[in-house]
Structure formats: structure tokens, C-alpha cells
Design a protein around this motif. Structure first.
Motif, short mmCIF file in Angstrom:
data_model
loop_
_atom_site.label_atom_id
_atom_site.label_comp_id
_atom_site.label_asym_id
_atom_site.label_seq_id
_atom_site.Cartn_x
_atom_site.Cartn_y
_atom_site.Cartn_z
N PRO A 102 -11.35 -23.27 4.44
CA PRO A 102 -12.42 -22.38 3.98
C PRO A 102 -13.32 -22.96 2.90
N PHE A 103 -12.84 -23.93 2.14
CA PHE A 103 -13.66 -24.51 1.06
C PHE A 103 -13.29 -25.97 0.91
N GLU A 104 -14.21 -26.72 0.34
CA GLU A 104 -13.94 -28.12 0.05
C GLU A 104 -13.26 -28.19 -1.31
N VAL A 105 -12.07 -28.77 -1.35
CA VAL A 105 -11.28 -28.80 -2.58
C VAL A 105 -11.83 -29.89 -3.50
N ALA A 106 -12.15 -29.48 -4.73
CA ALA A 106 -12.64 -30.44 -5.73
C ALA A 106 -11.46 -31.11 -6.43
N ASP A 107 -10.67 -30.34 -7.15
CA ASP A 107 -9.44 -30.83 -7.78
C ASP A 107 -8.32 -29.87 -7.43
N TYR A 108 -7.09 -30.38 -7.47
CA TYR A 108 -5.92 -29.56 -7.15
C TYR A 108 -4.87 -29.72 -8.23
N VAL A 109 -4.44 -28.60 -8.78
CA VAL A 109 -3.40 -28.56 -9.81
C VAL A 109 -2.32 -27.61 -9.33
N ASP A 110 -1.06 -28.01 -9.50
CA ASP A 110 0.06 -27.15 -9.12
C ASP A 110 0.90 -26.84 -10.35
N PHE A 111 1.18 -25.56 -10.55
CA PHE A 111 1.96 -25.13 -11.71
C PHE A 111 3.42 -24.89 -11.33
N TYR A 112 4.17 -24.38 -12.28
CA TYR A 112 5.63 -24.22 -12.19
C TYR A 112 5.94 -22.91 -12.91
N ALA A 113 5.33 -21.81 -12.41
CA ALA A 113 5.19 -20.59 -13.19
C ALA A 113 6.30 -19.56 -13.01
N SER A 114 7.23 -19.81 -12.08
CA SER A 114 8.31 -18.86 -11.82
C SER A 114 9.53 -19.19 -12.66
N VAL A 115 9.96 -18.26 -13.50
CA VAL A 115 11.15 -18.50 -14.31
C VAL A 115 12.40 -18.57 -13.43
N ASP A 116 12.44 -17.83 -12.35
CA ASP A 116 13.60 -17.87 -11.46
C ASP A 116 13.68 -19.20 -10.73
N HIS A 117 12.56 -19.69 -10.24
CA HIS A 117 12.55 -21.00 -9.57
C HIS A 117 12.93 -22.11 -10.55
N ALA A 118 12.30 -22.10 -11.73
CA ALA A 118 12.60 -23.15 -12.72
C ALA A 118 14.07 -23.09 -13.15
N ASN A 120 16.63 -21.89 -11.35
CA ASN A 120 17.47 -22.35 -10.24
C ASN A 120 17.50 -23.88 -10.17
N LEU A 121 16.32 -24.51 -10.27
CA LEU A 121 16.30 -25.96 -10.20
C LEU A 121 17.00 -26.60 -11.39
N GLY A 122 16.88 -25.97 -12.57
CA GLY A 122 17.61 -26.48 -13.73
C GLY A 122 19.11 -26.42 -13.53
N ARG A 123 19.59 -25.35 -12.93
CA ARG A 123 21.03 -25.22 -12.69
C ARG A 123 21.50 -26.20 -11.62
N ILE A 124 20.64 -26.48 -10.64
CA ILE A 124 21.01 -27.44 -9.60
C ILE A 124 21.11 -28.85 -10.17
N PHE A 125 20.10 -29.26 -10.94
CA PHE A 125 20.00 -30.65 -11.37
C PHE A 125 20.60 -30.93 -12.74
#
Length: 402
Positions: A102-118, A120-125
Motif C-alpha cells: 500500500p505504501f513505499e516504505v521509507a525507513d523501518y523500525v521495530d520495537f520490543y514493546a510487550s512486557v509479556d514477550h520480553a 518470556n524471552l528473558g526467561r528462555i535465554f
């Protein structure tokens, strides 16, 4: 109420009106708005050349007042029966068109905004340490991705190759990723740019961000685990990020705005929002047609406005077409985890599919679809369509095999 035909439970009632880019009848791609099972070809109806273009970018760059004017005009065209004779000939069945990025992407940034996801990954690693790093509750952590590999929904995803190191082996080896994963996310599409050197205040979010898309940020977990220390994700993330064909305007999500979870400690002043809000959006992840997870966006710790404020606080400028994504959306329950690394606990706990098979990570030929719904005005709910992708086998050049 609209005079157009909208099936019960449709993703696209008149309260939604998302924008997409489509082609039909051998003509070049152009901009349309979804209504029910149809798409309204905007250029001939509105007599606006901006909608005859192959991306939304020029329209996105016209700013919030213009976005609202067009939305109000299209709503009037689809609700006032007097407009039906002029508008109806330009309603095309969605099944007859091809959707595009739908649009031409200029820049792409990905965050880490879920406390549950973060967590879980902390407990795994880091099972013997605090799951969250000391900075996590102080700032929205993110990384810059690769705009050139943000692709339209439905684009096949080739299994990536790269370096991976197994725990008991002394050296890494080169080959196809064996732990290919998904990340169910929301993405936020920037319309109005900002000036280099001038941060965007947290209360100016809606002046710059036009709308929301679904994102699947495909991830090679074994490649990511080997490369991410000390500088973070690189090849394990940059091979493909899929985006849904419909951009849901923020104005369609007013009824979905809710109070987000409390934040402790209190964020620094530039991250304090006088009108703090999150979004009550529930996603659904399907693997080969089987529902495996329903991640709730309302559980996200960092808000969209906080992500934008942090992304620009150092003076980084926005460009029309910038995309920033939420990171994996996960809730506190196992059925709400938005990635397979969480659902399978890094492969230790395979999860079942309805056909009797099990998965830990993606196999070649697997098909992933992510959908979402949110409350809207007039007591209805709206959908986001789907972002889909299927896994193709790795294209391994024997000259680079390690």
C-alpha cells in the motif's frame, strides 16, 4: 448506515474505510477504499490524481486535515443514497482485483514493546537472571530494520541462510535456518514528515501517523541468537517483513482507544503522555488454517505515541512512508503468545495443531495468516484483513556452504 452491500461481520463496514492499492482490468495500480466485499476506486469518483498513483505516499504527505476531509467525503458518498448512481459503478469486487504494497516504505523500525514477550524471552535465554534488562522499563527498545525487504502480504518467504552455532559445537556453521519463526505485530504508518533535529512531542502523534497495518516480522531465531550480541538483530530479521494490504486510518480506531497497563517506574518527561492511550485490538494467528494464538494488543506496555516520541527524541526526522512496528504482541497466557519461540518455549514444548500434527518452528510449505479485529463506532467491530505468507525452501548456493 451505508447503502453499499456489507455482509454481517465484515471486516470493512463503513466505520472502517481502510486504504489499499489495487490493480484490475490490466490497468496500473491505484488507490482504493474497502467497503464490505468491494473496493471503491477513488480516482474517478473523487477526481483526484493523487489516488491514481501506485502508492499512498503522496496522499499520506498531505497531512491530517486532508486525511479527515477525504474520510468525511468518502463516508458521505457511501451513506447518502443520492450519491449511489455515481459511486456504484466504481465499486469493484475485491475478489476480482490484485492487491499491492500500500505504501513505499521509507525507513523501518521495530520495537520490543510487550512486557509479556520480553519477559518470556528473558526467561528462555537468561533463566538464572532477571528476565527484563535494566533499561527495559525506562525506554521503548527498538532496532532499525531493512526497508527494502518489507513486502506485501502473500509474498512467499524464502527460508534464510546464514551462520548458526549450536550450543555444543565449537564453531558456527553456514546453512538454512532451522528455527524460522513469526512475530505477530502492529505497524504504524507515518504520513507527515518532521524536520531533522526537532523531536516530535508525544502529544503530536496524530499529526504525523496516518494509520495502522498488520505486520509479520519473520525471524530466524538460530541466526539471531548467534549474531545479536553485542549490536542486536541483523540477518536474522532483515530477510522479510510482511505487511497487510489495508491501512486502517487512526480515525477508525477512536472507539478502540483504551487505558494501557500502568508503567513503573514513571517514564522520563518526554515519554509522559497527557492523553495516554493504548489500543483494544485482538489479533489471531493461524498456521495452515489452525488458530494457534490470539495476542491482545491492549496488553502492550509501551504505547504507539511513546514509541514515536522515543524514535525522534534525538532529533531523527520522520519521512512519509516510515513504518515502525510494535514488536511481538503477547499476553500473559500461553494462548496469547505472538511468536513460536514462546508458544514452543524455544522448541522444548511443541504445540499441537487441530490436524494432529505438532510444531516448534516453521516447516517449508507452512502458511501463516494473521488477522485482527477492534471495536469501532456505532457498536460494530472492524477488521484489518490479513497479512499472509508461506515458507519456501532455502535457496542455498553450494559455493557458500560452510
Amino acid at each position: 448506515m451505508t447503502w453499499a452491500s456489507v455482509p454481517p461481520g465484515s471486516d470493512f463496514p463503513v466505520e472502517n474505510l481502510p486504504y489499499g492499492v489495487f490493480s484490475a482490468d490490466g490497468r496500473a495500480p491505484r488507490v482504493g477504499v474497502a467497503i464490505g466485499d468491494h473496493i471503491l476506486d477513488l480516482a474517478p469518483v473523487l477526481d483526484e490524481p493523487v489516488f491514481a498513483e501506485p502508492t499512498l505516499n503522496r496522499f499520506l504527505g498531505q497531512g491530517r486535515r486532508r486525511w479527515q476531509q477525504i474520510r468525511n467525503h468518502v463516508t458521505d458518498l457511501l451513506t447518502d443514497p443520492a450519491h449511489r448512481p455515481v459511486v456504484q459503478p466504481h465499486l469493484l469486487p475485491q475478489a476480482s482485483v490484485t492487491m499491492h504494497m500500500p505504501f513505499e516504505v521509507a525507513d523501518y523500525v521495530d520495537f520490543y514493546a510487550s512486557v509479556d514477550h520480553a519477559t518470556n524471552l528473558g526467561r528462555i535465554f537468561r533463566p538464572d537472571q532477571e528476565p527484563l534488562t535494566p533499561n527495559w522499563r525506562w525506554l521503548p527498545i527498538g532496532y532499525h530494520g531493512r526497508a527494502g525487504t518489507v513486502v506485501a502480504s502473500g509474498t512467499p518467504v524464502t527460508r534464510p541462510c546464514g551462520q548458526c552455532k549450536r550450543t555444543l559445537e565449537a564453531a558456527p556453521a553456514f546453512g538454512p535456518s532451522e528455527r524460522l519463526d513469526i512475530e505477530a505485530e502492529l505497524g504504524f504508518v507515518v504520513g507527515m514528515p518532521s524536520e531533522l533535529g526537532k523531536p516530535v512531542p508525544i502529544d503530536r502523534f496524530r499529526d504525523h501517523v496516518f494509520g495502522v497495518v498488520l505486520v509479520n516480522d519473520w525471524s530466524a531465531r538460530d541466526m539471531q541468537a548467534w549474531e545479536y550480541v553485542p549490536l542486536g538483530p541483523f540477518l536474522g530479521k532483515s530477510f522479510a517483513t510482511s505487511v497487510s494490504p489495508w491501512v486502517i486510518p487512526l480515525d477508525a480506531l477512536d472507539a478502540a482507544m483504551v487505558t494501557p497497563p500502568p508503567q513503573q517506574p514513571q517514564p522520563l518527561p518526554y515519554l509522559r503522555d497527557p492523553d495516554v492511550w493504548g489500543l483494544d485490538i485482538e489479533l489471531e494467528v493461524r498456521l495452515n488454517g489452525h488458530v494457534v494464538s490470539r495476542p491482545p494488543y491492549r496488553a502492550m506496555y509501551w504505547t504507539p505515541a511513546q514509541m514515536l516520541a522515543h524514535m525522534t527524541v534525538n532529533g531523527a526526522s520522520l519521512r512519509t512512508g516510515d513504518l515502525f512496528a510494535s514488536g511481538t504482541i503477547s499476553g500473559p497466557d500461553r494462548t496469547q503468545r505472538g511468536s513460536f519461540i514462546e508458544l514452543s518455549w524455544n522448541g522444548a514444548e511443541p504445540f499441537d495443531l487441530a490436524d494432529g500434527t505438532t510444531r516448534t518452528f516453521l516447516q517449508d510449505g507452512d502458511h501463516v495468516a494473521i488477522a485482527a479485529r477492534a471495536p469501532a463506532r456505532n457498536g460494530v467491530s472492524i477488521g484489518f484483513g490479513e497479512v499472509t505468507g508461506a515458507v519456501s525452501p532455502a535457496q542455498l548456493d553450494p559455493r557458500v556452504r560452510g
